[in-house]
Design a protein around this motif. Structure first.
Motif, PDB file in Angstrom:
ATOM      1  N   ILE A   1       0.869  -0.783  -0.069  1.00 21.36           N
ATOM      2  CA  ILE A   1       0.076  -0.330  -0.159  1.00 21.36           C
ATOM      3  C   ILE A   1       1.068   1.296  -0.092  1.00 21.36           C
ATOM      4  CG2 ILE A   1      -1.644   1.155   0.883  1.00 21.36           C
ATOM      5  CD1 ILE A   1      -3.064  -1.312   2.159  1.00 21.36           C
ATOM      6  N   LEU A   2       1.037   2.488  -1.006  1.00 21.27           N
ATOM      7  CA  LEU A   2       1.732   3.230  -0.963  1.00 21.27           C
ATOM      8  C   LEU A   2       0.782   4.515  -1.175  1.00 21.27           C
ATOM      9  CD1 LEU A   2       3.902   1.870  -3.879  1.00 21.27           C
ATOM     10  CD2 LEU A   2       4.502   1.944  -1.016  1.00 21.27           C
ATOM     11  N   LYS A   3       0.820   5.864  -0.419  1.00 21.55           N
ATOM     12  CA  LYS A   3      -0.036   6.682  -0.265  1.00 21.55           C
ATOM     13  C   LYS A   3       1.087   7.837  -0.360  1.00 21.55           C
ATOM     14  CE  LYS A   3      -3.701   3.945   2.265  1.00 21.55           C
ATOM     15  NZ  LYS A   3      -4.276   4.662   3.356  1.00 21.55           N
ATOM     16  N   LYS A   4       0.421   8.635  -1.508  1.00 22.05           N
ATOM     17  CA  LYS A   4       1.305   9.988  -1.201  1.00 22.05           C
ATOM     18  C   LYS A   4       2.596   9.470  -1.939  1.00 22.05           C
ATOM     19  CE  LYS A   4       1.028  14.851   0.120  1.00 22.05           C
ATOM     20  NZ  LYS A   4       1.049  15.495   0.307  1.00 22.05           N
ATOM     21  N   VAL A   5       3.018   9.022  -2.328  1.00 23.41           N
ATOM     22  CA  VAL A   5       4.653   8.026  -3.171  1.00 23.41           C
ATOM     23  C   VAL A   5       5.474   8.664  -3.946  1.00 23.41           C
ATOM     24  CG1 VAL A   5       6.548   5.815  -2.652  1.00 23.41           C
ATOM     25  CG2 VAL A   5       4.273   6.253  -0.585  1.00 23.41           C
ATOM     26  N   GLU A   6       6.648   9.085  -3.728  1.00 21.01           N
ATOM     27  CA  GLU A   6       7.179   9.230  -4.900  1.00 21.01           C
ATOM     28  C   GLU A   6       7.546   7.599  -5.782  1.00 21.01           C
ATOM     29  OE1 GLU A   6       7.521  12.490  -7.079  1.00 21.01           O
ATOM     30  OE2 GLU A   6       6.187  12.874  -5.179  1.00 21.01           O
ATOM     31  N   ILE A   7       6.998   7.265  -7.009  1.00 20.11           N
ATOM     32  CA  ILE A   7       6.875   6.061  -7.486  1.00 20.11           C
ATOM     33  C   ILE A   7       6.578   5.895  -8.634  1.00 20.11           C
ATOM     34  CG2 ILE A   7       4.934   4.765  -7.142  1.00 20.11           C
ATOM     35  CD1 ILE A   7       6.368   2.721  -6.654  1.00 20.11           C
ATOM     36  N   THR A   8       7.346   5.318  -9.373  1.00 21.23           N
ATOM     37  CA  THR A   8       7.704   5.526 -11.240  1.00 21.23           C
ATOM     38  C   THR A   8       6.402   4.041 -11.510  1.00 21.23           C
ATOM     39  OG1 THR A   8       9.510   4.983 -11.777  1.00 21.23           O
ATOM     40  CG2 THR A   8       9.083   6.828 -11.131  1.00 21.23           C
ATOM     41  N   ALA A   9       5.935   4.472 -12.695  1.00 27.55           N
ATOM     42  CA  ALA A   9       5.715   3.375 -13.136  1.00 27.55           C
ATOM     43  C   ALA A   9       6.195   1.984 -13.294  1.00 27.55           C
ATOM     44  CB  ALA A   9       4.362   3.649 -14.710  1.00 27.55           C
ATOM     45  N   GLU A  10       7.875   2.676 -14.052  1.00 21.21           N
ATOM     46  CA  GLU A  10       8.616   2.015 -14.154  1.00 21.21           C
ATOM     47  C   GLU A  10       8.950   0.949 -12.378  1.00 21.21           C
ATOM     48  OE1 GLU A  10       8.827   3.955 -17.057  1.00 21.21           O
ATOM     49  OE2 GLU A  10       9.163   4.756 -15.351  1.00 21.21           O
ATOM     50  N   MET A  11       8.478   1.671 -11.653  1.00 24.28           N
ATOM     51  CA  MET A  11       8.996   0.684 -10.299  1.00 24.28           C
ATOM     52  C   MET A  11       7.871  -0.183  -9.871  1.00 24.28           C
ATOM     53  SD  MET A  11      10.693   3.810  -8.363  1.00 24.28           S
ATOM     54  CE  MET A  11      12.455   4.652  -8.391  1.00 24.28           C
ATOM     55  N   VAL A  12       7.285   0.367  -9.817  1.00 30.52           N
ATOM     56  CA  VAL A  12       5.800  -0.046 -10.162  1.00 30.52           C
ATOM     57  C   VAL A  12       5.556  -2.392 -10.851  1.00 30.52           C
ATOM     58  CG1 VAL A  12       3.315  -0.302 -10.472  1.00 30.52           C
ATOM     59  CG2 VAL A  12       4.186   1.164  -9.607  1.00 30.52           C
ATOM     60  N   GLU A  13       6.285  -1.159 -12.302  1.00 31.76           N
ATOM     61  CA  GLU A  13       6.221  -2.680 -12.817  1.00 31.76           C
ATOM     62  C   GLU A  13       7.216  -4.093 -12.158  1.00 31.76           C
ATOM     63  OE1 GLU A  13       6.873  -1.815 -16.924  1.00 31.76           O
ATOM     64  OE2 GLU A  13       5.475  -0.098 -17.306  1.00 31.76           O
ATOM     65  N   THR A  14       8.571  -3.025 -11.856  1.00 32.81           N
ATOM     66  CA  THR A  14       9.993  -4.536 -11.020  1.00 32.81           C
ATOM     67  C   THR A  14       9.289  -4.915  -9.940  1.00 32.81           C
ATOM     68  OG1 THR A  14      11.847  -2.623 -12.087  1.00 32.81           O
ATOM     69  CG2 THR A  14      12.337  -3.668  -9.853  1.00 32.81           C
ATOM     70  N   LEU A  15       8.831  -4.081  -9.622  1.00 32.83           N
ATOM     71  CA  LEU A  15       7.034  -4.835  -8.269  1.00 32.83           C
ATOM     72  C   LEU A  15       7.027  -6.269  -8.261  1.00 32.83           C
ATOM     73  CD1 LEU A  15       7.132  -1.542  -5.881  1.00 32.83           C
ATOM     74  CD2 LEU A  15       8.724  -3.333  -5.401  1.00 32.83           C
ATOM     75  N   ILE A  16       6.105  -5.519  -9.160  1.00 33.36           N
ATOM     76  CA  ILE A  16       4.803  -6.476 -10.007  1.00 33.36           C
ATOM     77  C   ILE A  16       5.597  -7.722 -10.115  1.00 33.36           C
ATOM     78  CG2 ILE A  16       3.060  -7.003 -11.266  1.00 33.36           C
ATOM     79  CD1 ILE A  16       1.927  -5.287  -9.798  1.00 33.36           C
ATOM     80  N   LEU A  17       7.238  -7.400 -11.037  1.00 30.21           N
ATOM     81  CA  LEU A  17       7.541  -8.751 -11.941  1.00 30.21           C
ATOM     82  C   LEU A  17       8.250  -9.466 -10.995  1.00 30.21           C
ATOM     83  CD1 LEU A  17       8.558 -10.161 -14.124  1.00 30.21           C
ATOM     84  CD2 LEU A  17      10.580  -8.361 -14.339  1.00 30.21           C
ATOM     85  N   ASN A  18       8.943  -9.307  -9.629  1.00 30.79           N
ATOM     86  CA  ASN A  18       9.163 -10.017  -8.180  1.00 30.79           C
ATOM     87  C   ASN A  18       8.743 -10.592  -7.641  1.00 30.79           C
ATOM     88  OD1 ASN A  18      12.748  -9.898  -7.686  1.00 30.79           O
ATOM     89  ND2 ASN A  18      11.754  -9.110  -5.728  1.00 30.79           N
ATOM     90  N   CYS A  19       7.303  -9.516  -6.588  1.00 27.42           N
ATOM     91  CA  CYS A  19       6.347 -10.153  -5.994  1.00 27.42           C
ATOM     92  C   CYS A  19       5.732 -10.517  -6.288  1.00 27.42           C
ATOM     93  CB  CYS A  19       5.917  -9.239  -5.190  1.00 27.42           C
ATOM     94  SG  CYS A  19       7.705  -7.170  -5.291  1.00 27.42           S
ATOM     95  N   THR A  20       5.379 -12.392  -6.601  1.00 25.30           N
ATOM     96  CA  THR A  20       5.391 -12.645  -7.185  1.00 25.30           C
ATOM     97  C   THR A  20       3.973 -13.712  -6.583  1.00 25.30           C
ATOM     98  OG1 THR A  20       6.893 -14.778  -6.761  1.00 25.30           O
ATOM     99  CG2 THR A  20       6.502 -13.929  -8.641  1.00 25.30           C
ATOM    100  N   LEU A  21       4.345 -13.252  -5.498  1.00 24.38           N
ATOM    101  CA  LEU A  21       2.916 -13.325  -4.313  1.00 24.38           C
ATOM    102  C   LEU A  21       2.177 -12.764  -4.053  1.00 24.38           C
ATOM    103  CD1 LEU A  21       4.938 -15.869  -1.504  1.00 24.38           C
ATOM    104  CD2 LEU A  21       4.225 -16.705  -3.623  1.00 24.38           C
ATOM    105  N   LEU A  22       2.661 -11.423  -4.148  1.00 22.65           N
ATOM    106  CA  LEU A  22       1.334 -10.444  -3.976  1.00 22.65           C
ATOM    107  C   LEU A  22      -0.075 -10.526  -3.789  1.00 22.65           C
ATOM    108  CD1 LEU A  22       1.836  -7.478  -3.004  1.00 22.65           C
ATOM    109  CD2 LEU A  22       2.095  -6.794  -5.678  1.00 22.65           C
ATOM    110  N   ALA A  23      -0.828 -10.069  -3.117  1.00 20.69           N
ATOM    111  CA  ALA A  23      -2.427  -9.795  -3.126  1.00 20.69           C
ATOM    112  C   ALA A  23      -3.102  -9.078  -3.081  1.00 20.69           C
ATOM    113  CB  ALA A  23      -2.498 -11.302  -2.558  1.00 20.69           C
ATOM    114  N   THR A  24      -2.589  -7.358  -2.710  1.00 20.10           N
ATOM    115  CA  THR A  24      -3.053  -6.943  -2.791  1.00 20.10           C
ATOM    116  C   THR A  24      -2.006  -5.505  -2.739  1.00 20.10           C
ATOM    117  OG1 THR A  24      -4.328  -7.245  -0.786  1.00 20.10           O
ATOM    118  CG2 THR A  24      -4.503  -4.922  -1.289  1.00 20.10           C
ATOM    119  N   LEU A  25      -2.192  -4.338  -3.952  1.00 19.21           N
ATOM    120  CA  LEU A  25      -1.823  -3.770  -4.739  1.00 19.21           C
ATOM    121  C   LEU A  25      -2.702  -1.952  -4.059  1.00 19.21           C
ATOM    122  CD1 LEU A  25       0.788  -1.844  -5.659  1.00 19.21           C
ATOM    123  CD2 LEU A  25      -0.133  -2.330  -7.910  1.00 19.21           C
ATOM    124  N   GLU A  26      -2.287  -0.984  -3.626  1.00 25.17           N
ATOM    125  CA  GLU A  26      -2.580  -0.512  -3.473  1.00 25.17           C
ATOM    126  C   GLU A  26      -2.242   1.134  -3.472  1.00 25.17           C
ATOM    127  OE1 GLU A  26      -5.914   2.332  -0.369  1.00 25.17           O
ATOM    128  OE2 GLU A  26      -5.843   0.216  -0.074  1.00 25.17           O
TER     129      GLU A  26
END
Length: 512
Positions: free
Chosen positions: A213-238
């Motif tokens: 869960i990221l709120k008011k966080v300086e994060i780019t779309a590329e970083m989100v893609e990296t997290l999705i690719l690496n976190c294969t057990l991820l269940a919730t993304l906000e």
């Protein structure tokens, strides 16, 4: 001489009676025990115990070993662990081993920033346990950045699994989290507010991450893609108010546990592209972006809370998502969505009655009216006519009034009669009801078309009370009962503050 004892509970006091045998000769002459007995009342030698107390004692758990009790207390949040130490000397030092170090908003505001920092630092310096399972912190990190980093590092060194850092109280800049504070293998839950993070492209950890869960966080779309690719057990993304994201592309076709996605108030977001076969819940709040859904076959729960634009509304973007919601069972939208799919000028010019769609799985529909709306009873009826299995409908008028156009008076008002019956509809609630003319048309439609309706609940607008403000209207509109097609339908009028009827799945429409 033989002695018997008899106990009796009388008048909230327990007594013991001493039964004394008379001589053996007399006793033999009677087959059924002592012939004569002297009953001597003697007050019981222990404190009186009521039957209720006996039952409670009988249900008590046996005394647990020290190691088991200490393990239980270590799982308590630090505040409760300290309280446990005050109750018994046996647990005086148990807070030193607490695995739940939670210092939330109440803690900081109650103690003040200086005292809060002192207490937190003391807890970390004295912590003697081998593990910190959860660390939650709400604080203004200004001028204490080094100390905050030290607390986070200690938590990481002790295998923290849940890390929640809220720095929204920061006076100037967001708190900077370096790579070593994010690249943690043990993390399962990560919640960050008002932070600036740096996700390396070659991320090597976070394989166990379940909730992000990221709120008011300086994060780019590329970083989100990296997290999705690496976190294969991820269940919730906000993602809330992450303004650096312009185009969100989620490729989770290999994620079997990815169930929930919430995106809210990302001001520069123009595109959402999703490929997630396991996704079941999608909530969105913000300006209407372009939606591209490749694979969302398991999607069942959707909230679309669109923000009105100052200029031209992109109705084509709204229509682009309609077919992707065909399998949804619970849908909450605001009036902007309904306006986008309702018949427009081009549809009428080509003799079309709106966008063709078929929501055969939809069971519950909630509509939130918002701002100056152009939709009316016809638009609601047209939408529901494409939902053959609808069972519950919730409409929050939200102090809005339907626009009464000439086209409504000349054409749409009569065309409502042409819609089919809503055979599965059982419950309807209209919130913010004020007995206005357009609201009568809405009630008439539901009572007439819902042939198996069980209940229609009309709830007053906020700060308006039934029957004080509307008593004359309630008496005047008894004609509502003449419109109903279902003989068992029950119609109720209730105040907003005392509404005890059925509530929607999304009791409050999601927003950032």
């Amino acid at each position: 001489m033989t002695v018997w004892y008899h106990q009796e509970f009388r008048k909230n006091r327990l007594f013991r009676y001493k039964l004394v045998d008379w001589p053996e000769k007399v006793k033999r002459s009677h087959e059924n025990g002592p012939a004569i007995a002297e009953k001597i009342k003697v007050e019981y030698d222990r404190p009186p115990v009521s039957p209720k107390s006996r039952r409670i004692r009988s249900r008590r758990m046996p005394e647990l070993p020290n190691d088991v009790l200490e393990h239980v207390f270590r799982l308590l949040p630090i505040k409760q662990a300290v309280r446990a130490g005050l109750v018994s000397r046996r647990f005086k030092q148990v807070w030193l081993f607490s695995r739940m170090l939670h210092f939330g908003r109440w803690f900081t505001t109650h103690h003040g920033i200086l005292e809060a920092v002192s207490i937190i630092d003391r807890v970390f310096r004295a912590h003697a346990g081998p593990q910190i399972q959860s660390f939650k912190l709400y604080i203004d990190p200004t001028d204490i950045e080094a100390m905050v980093r030290k607390w986070i590092e200690i938590s990481i060194s002790k295998g923290v699994e849940e890390l929640e850092l809220n720095f929204i109280a920061a006076r100037v800049e967001p708190f900077e989290l370096s790579r070593d504070l994010i690249d943690v293998e043990s993390l399962r839950v990560l919640k960050l507010t008002f932070c600036e993070i740096d996700i390396p492209p070659n991320l090597t950890s976070l394989h166990l991450l379940d909730t992000l869960i990221l709120k008011k966080v300086e994060i780019t779309a590329e970083m989100v893609e990296t997290l999705i690719l690496n976190c294969t057990l991820l269940a919730t993304l906000e993602l809330v108010r992450c303004d650096a994201i312009g185009q969100l592309k989620l490729s989770a076709q290999n994620h079997k546990r990815f169930k929930v996605l919430k995106v809210g108030d990302c001001s520069d977001l123009s595109l959402i592209e999703i490929n997630a076969p396991s996704l079941r819940t999608f909530h969105f709040y913000g300006l209407v972006p372009l939606f591209l859904f490749e694979e969302i076959s398991q999607l069942k729960d959707v909230v679309l809370n669109f923000v009105p634009t100052k200029g031209f509304m992109r109705h084509s973007f709204v229509r682009n998502i309609v077919d992707d919601l065909a399998r949804v069972s619970v849908l909450t939208v605001n009036s902007i969505f309904l306006e986008g799919i309702s018949p427009n000028y081009e549809d009428l010019k080509h003799n079309m009655h709106g966008l063709p769609f078929w929501y055969r799985n939809l069971k519950e529909f909630q509509l939130i009216m918002q701002g100056g709306v152009y939709c009316n009873t016809y638009d609601i009826a047209a939408f529901l006519s494409n939902c053959p299995m609808i069972e519950k409908v919730f409409i929050d008028l939200n102090d809005c009034s339907f626009e009464g156009s000439i086209y409504w008076e000349l054409h749409q008002k009569q065309e409502i009669e042409s819609f089919g019956f809503l055979c599965c509809l059982k419950f309807v609630k209209v919130k913010g009801f004020r007995f206005q003319q357009h609201e009568h048309e809405l009630v008439k439609f539901f009572l007439h078309k819902a042939i198996n309706l069980d209940a229609l609940a009309l709830v007053s607008a906020r700060n308006r009370l039934y029957p004080k403000c509307y008593s004359e209207f309630i008496e005047r509109y008894q004609k509502y009962f003449q419109w109903q097609s279902s003989a068992r339908a029950i119609m109720t009028f209730s105040n907003d503050c005392k509404d005890d009827t059925t509530h929607p799945t999304h009791q409050k429409i999601w927003q950032a």
